[in-house]
Write an enzyme that holds these catalytic residues in place. Sequence first.
Site, PDB file in Angstrom:
ATOM      1  N   SER A 186       0.853  -1.190   0.183  1.00  0.00           N
ATOM      2  CA  SER A 186      -0.068  -0.152  -0.059  1.00  0.00           C
ATOM      3  C   SER A 186       0.952   1.361   0.197  1.00  0.00           C
ATOM      4  O   SER A 186       0.291   2.370  -0.524  1.00  0.00           O
ATOM      5  CB  SER A 186      -1.012   0.058   1.033  1.00  0.00           C
ATOM      6  OG  SER A 186      -0.404   0.091   2.487  1.00  0.00           O
ATOM      7  N   HIS A 214      -5.613  -4.290  -0.953  1.00  0.00           N
ATOM      8  CA  HIS A 214      -5.538  -3.293  -2.048  1.00  0.00           C
ATOM      9  C   HIS A 214      -5.689  -3.865  -3.506  1.00  0.00           C
ATOM     10  O   HIS A 214      -5.507  -3.163  -4.317  1.00  0.00           O
ATOM     11  CB  HIS A 214      -4.296  -2.626  -1.985  1.00  0.00           C
ATOM     12  CG  HIS A 214      -4.169  -1.607  -0.521  1.00  0.00           C
ATOM     13  ND1 HIS A 214      -4.759  -0.491  -0.353  1.00  0.00           N
ATOM     14  CD2 HIS A 214      -3.854  -1.930   0.677  1.00  0.00           C
ATOM     15  CE1 HIS A 214      -4.512   0.178   0.942  1.00  0.00           C
ATOM     16  NE2 HIS A 214      -3.936  -1.098   1.537  1.00  0.00           N
ATOM     17  N   LYS A 245     -11.775  -0.598   1.439  1.00  0.00           N
ATOM     18  CA  LYS A 245     -11.251  -0.361   0.305  1.00  0.00           C
ATOM     19  C   LYS A 245     -12.381  -0.292  -0.747  1.00  0.00           C
ATOM     20  O   LYS A 245     -13.266   0.496  -0.668  1.00  0.00           O
ATOM     21  CB  LYS A 245     -10.014  -1.044   0.051  1.00  0.00           C
ATOM     22  CG  LYS A 245      -8.633  -0.652   0.632  1.00  0.00           C
ATOM     23  CD  LYS A 245      -8.462  -0.538   1.985  1.00  0.00           C
ATOM     24  CE  LYS A 245      -7.233  -0.089   2.840  1.00  0.00           C
ATOM     25  NZ  LYS A 245      -7.367  -0.095   4.246  1.00  0.00           N
TER      26      LYS A 245
END
Length: 403
Positions: A186, A214, A245
């Site tokens: 990330s 992610h 996310k």
Amino acid sequence: MTDLLSKFDPLIAERQALLDTGVRDPFSIVMDEVKSPTLAVIKGKETILLGTYNYMGMTFDPDVIQAGKDALDNFGSGTTGSRVLNGTYQGHKECEEALKAFYGTEHAMVFSTGYQANLGMMSTLAGKGEYIILDADSHASIYDGCALGNAEIVRFRHNSVEDLDKRLGRLPAEAGKLVVLEGVYSMVGDIAPLKEMVAVAKKHGAMILCDEAHGMGFFGANGRGVFEEAGVEKDVDFVVGTFSKSVGTVGGFCVSNHPKFEVLRLVCRPYVFTASLPPSVVATAAASIRKLMHAGAKRQHLWENSRRLHGGLRALGFTLGTETPQSAIIAVMLPDQEQAVGMWAALLELGLYVNMARPPATPAGTFLLRCSLCAEHSAEQVEQILGMFAAAGRAVGVIPPAV
């Protein structure tokens, strides 16, 4: 009496020195109003959001919002209990069913946060006399889960297949081993060479956990993550992820095909000893996950945004964390805190919010602005963003003046 907070005095002094320069605190921004996945009001100014991890823009999806409202009306505001006692509602099971359908797995387990998912899996899967082998750049939640458990911890150099192989080769052949990888890292948005790493882990008889926090939503044919795109779905034993996310809400999960997986509900302390997610949250998560199964057009547009922003920033003269766009995260690397804060503040003044990252969240001496693109960013917004970076970069002296 010893002041237990005195050990933080250097950090307090550093923060105060920063504030004394008149700059706004990068770590205490308040969103006064959020208008869409890409726009908010900060200090009275409409601001483009480029630092929210809202990759697929699901936070304002009408079906997702309606699912949350219906659950709030029908099941109340919270469960007031653990999943293993009174805290499993119909919605929690439906959310786990949605995850199983999305990932094509036999089992799914929903945690109250993504942090707790890693905390739980790391501390439970490997125990005394066993090993967790992890990338040196692993997320804090992975390290904290390792600290909570009793396994021996072995780190290998970031994304180094050779170092992973070497370190696995030094461990006792008969010992239990868990290799922990992340699809997307990330901080700078680089992806792991999962195909090669999974092959090395299997060669040494290790089980594999992949964190797709992610990568979920926009990697792979079905949006399952980098492990799907790498073609190693059948070889990865556990996949951990988050709802905060691409799913657009809060919560965490682990999916697996391991036949003994369900025992984890009884032995995983961060699952057993915390309150379950509110019914409205799991309802929004389930609705979002089902829609992400059919989000091919969104995925394509997000990649178009990533390629345009990455190429545009490089053309302006910025130093980026990756040579090519590898994910929806683009990191603008800066030489020191002064320039990082200056750029961040200049961008905010222009109407653009990005994340500023510095040690200890990054390696020592590394300062960066982290841009997180969204599938809901229009092509016009991406051009606006590039214009703002050009103006801020020249004002702060990060890039040369326009000729």
